[in-house]
Motif scaffolding. Structure first.
Motif, mmCIF file in Angstrom:
data_model
loop_
_atom_site.group_PDB
_atom_site.id
_atom_site.type_symbol
_atom_site.label_atom_id
_atom_site.label_comp_id
_atom_site.label_asym_id
_atom_site.label_seq_id
_atom_site.Cartn_x
_atom_site.Cartn_y
_atom_site.Cartn_z
ATOM 1 N N GLN A 141 -8.834 -5.083 4.215
ATOM 2 C CA GLN A 141 -8.023 -4.558 5.083
ATOM 3 C C GLN A 141 -8.433 -3.057 5.307
ATOM 4 O OE1 GLN A 141 -4.984 -6.130 5.977
ATOM 5 N NE2 GLN A 141 -5.588 -4.363 7.382
ATOM 6 N N GLU A 144 0.978 -0.356 9.566
ATOM 7 C CA GLU A 144 0.551 -0.383 10.945
ATOM 8 C C GLU A 144 1.392 0.713 11.627
ATOM 9 O OE1 GLU A 144 -1.878 -2.014 12.345
ATOM 10 O OE2 GLU A 144 -2.958 -3.050 10.901
ATOM 11 N N ALA A 177 -10.905 -2.929 8.013
ATOM 12 C CA ALA A 177 -10.279 -3.271 9.375
ATOM 13 C C ALA A 177 -9.393 -1.906 9.879
ATOM 14 C CB ALA A 177 -9.166 -4.363 9.137
ATOM 15 N N TRP A 178 -8.730 -1.412 9.200
ATOM 16 C CA TRP A 178 -7.866 -0.140 9.274
ATOM 17 C C TRP A 178 -8.781 1.180 9.508
ATOM 18 C CZ3 TRP A 178 -4.216 -0.866 4.725
ATOM 19 C CH2 TRP A 178 -2.973 -1.543 4.951
ATOM 20 N N TYR A 186 1.008 -1.262 0.001
ATOM 21 C CA TYR A 186 -0.018 -0.018 -0.015
ATOM 22 C C TYR A 186 0.680 1.181 0.077
ATOM 23 C CZ TYR A 186 -3.807 -3.188 1.296
ATOM 24 O OH TYR A 186 -4.813 -4.119 1.376
ATOM 25 N N THR A 230 -17.533 -7.182 3.148
ATOM 26 C CA THR A 230 -16.104 -6.569 4.013
ATOM 27 C C THR A 230 -16.609 -5.366 4.820
ATOM 28 O OG1 THR A 230 -15.641 -4.854 2.127
ATOM 29 C CG2 THR A 230 -14.644 -6.964 2.050
ATOM 30 N N ALA A 257 -3.725 0.435 -3.176
ATOM 31 C CA ALA A 257 -3.535 -0.857 -3.072
ATOM 32 C C ALA A 257 -2.560 -1.520 -4.432
ATOM 33 C CB ALA A 257 -4.706 -1.774 -3.095
ATOM 34 N N GLN A 302 -9.470 -8.040 -1.042
ATOM 35 C CA GLN A 302 -8.331 -7.949 -0.129
ATOM 36 C C GLN A 302 -8.296 -6.488 0.459
ATOM 37 O OE1 GLN A 302 -6.602 -10.602 1.449
ATOM 38 N NE2 GLN A 302 -8.001 -11.556 0.625
ATOM 39 N N ALA A 303 -8.171 -5.441 -0.523
ATOM 40 C CA ALA A 303 -7.978 -4.073 -0.268
ATOM 41 C C ALA A 303 -9.135 -3.535 0.506
ATOM 42 C CB ALA A 303 -7.827 -3.376 -1.601
ATOM 43 N N ASP A 316 4.409 -2.807 3.161
ATOM 44 C CA ASP A 316 3.790 -4.021 3.529
ATOM 45 C C ASP A 316 3.065 -3.750 4.693
ATOM 46 O OD1 ASP A 316 5.374 -3.969 5.695
ATOM 47 O OD2 ASP A 316 6.699 -5.665 5.048
ATOM 48 N N LEU A 317 2.155 -4.570 4.963
ATOM 49 C CA LEU A 317 1.000 -4.370 5.862
ATOM 50 C C LEU A 317 1.734 -3.921 7.284
ATOM 51 C CD1 LEU A 317 -1.198 -7.382 5.508
ATOM 52 C CD2 LEU A 317 -1.482 -5.058 4.792
#
Length: 373
Positions: free
Chosen positions: A188, A359, A191-192, A131, A228, A147, A184-185, A354-355
């Protein structure tokens, strides 16, 4: 078959080789240029539409050529060489002509290996997402994340998209890949947004031409958003002008379907394509992404930055957000701030992360420029 035969002499041989491929043998020709004249004639003959069931259908032809007598090849090798040249012609686009060279065979084998690996990657789930932050160019605050797909090949490691996306487009593998990226994006991003609600993050996803052309694309987006639980207004679908120009009436319908879902739409690489201003008038776009080619010169004087300034002004006039792509220096960021550009992305702020790195970026609440190392 009739059209192709009409381009040949009675002494020439033509046969259907299999599928949609035809083989032609031209004998008794001393001048090689004559072969290319015939090849041009074959390509031109296929450009005229076919009348089928009261509809006009367009087609095209790609031609591969090889000459006998150069290395004593037999008939089977000549056919194989012409076939390799034809695939090389197809890779150049529609209506192209290529002559066989020995290196083409190596390229074809490499391409076949890549396609085999790519099909395995789709089957076995070998893709990951990185990302790249989109930031407020004034204070570096993260406003969104784009993404970007990567292929994590078990033998070669992480492969950048430039090496496999064109092949994915050509083979149709871009459809399952694109759907996976969207799922996936959005998951994610949801969640973020729950974890870091004070950021009001937007999640940007690039949409391929093949994805956009699918009749069920809007319903697929709706399904992903529902599963999602990502707010539609938090999803930005990035489209290129080449997508919109293919069938503008159909594009208008699909964009209206997407807008009814509540998602945002970005016009990527703005200014590098076709009649851009016409698209802004015809399509309900929310974001203009200024192509990197216009950003490279913004710190080099008024003349170099004129186009970027004009695009920013267009965005302001039409109440669109402008995002500058490819910012690589403090000087470029400073100039863009002075031009009134609101958001940007590029290596100056952050490379694709990356993730874990994303974070860390969100946890620390620091400007993305701190992560350029």
């Amino acid at each position: 078959a009739d059209r192709l035969q009409s381009c040949l002499r009675d002494s020439d041989t033509i046969a259907r080789f299999g599928g949609d491929e035809f083989s032609i043998l031209l004998e008794g020709i001393d001048d090689e240029q004559t072969v290319y004249v015939v090849a041009d004639r074959l390509v031109e003959s296929m450009k005229q539409p076919f009348d089928l069931n009261d509809r006009q259908v367009l087609s095209s032809a790609s031609v591969g050529i090889t000459f006998s007598g150069l290395r004593g090849e037999g008939a089977e090798e000549l056919l194989a060489n012409a076939d390799v040249a034809m695939y090389a012609a197809k890779s150049q686009g529609k209506g192209c002509i290529e002559t066989y060279r020995p290196d083409m065979r190596r390229s074809l084998i490499k391409r076949m290996d890549l396609e085999t690996g790519l099909r395995r990657a789709v089957r076995d789930g070998e893709f990951i997402l990185h990302y790249q932050p989109i930031v407020d160019v004034v204070d570096g605050r993260v406003t969104g994340l784009e993404a970007l797909i990567r292929w994590n090949d078990p033998e070669r490691g992480v492969i950048p998209p430039g090496e496999f996306i064109p092949l994915a487009e050509e083979t149709g593998l871009i459809l399952p890949m694109g759907k996976w990226v969207l799922e996936q994006a959005c998951a994610q991003g949801s969640a973020w947004r729950s974890k870091y609600s004070d950021f009001d993050l937007k999640i940007s996803v690039n949409i391929s031409a093949r994805q956009f052309q699918q009749p069920i694309f809007a319903s697929e987006v709706a399904d992903v958003l529902r599963v999602t639980k990502l707010a539609p207004s938090s999803l930005v679908l990035e489209l290129t002008e080449s997508i919109l120009v293919q069938d503008s009436s159909a594009a208008v319908r699909k964009i209206r379907e997407l807008k009814e879902l509540g998602v945002q739409l970005a016009l990527d690489d703005f200014g590098t394509g076709y009649s851009s201003l016409n698209y802004l008038r015809a399509f309900p776009i929310d974001v203009l992404k200024i192509d990197k080619s216009f950003i490279d010169g913004v710190a080099k004087g008024a003349e170099e930055s004129a186009l970027a300034r004009a695009i920013v002004q267009i965005g302001e006039t039409l109440s669109l957000r402008t995002v500058a792509e490819g910012i690589e220096s403090e000087e470029q960021a400073t100039e863009l701030r002075s031009l009134g550009c609101v958001e940007g992305q590029g290596f100056f702020f952050a490379r694709p992360l990356d993730l874990d790195a994303v974070e860390s970026l969100l946890e620390d609440r620091v400007p993305a420029a701190s992560y350029t190392a």
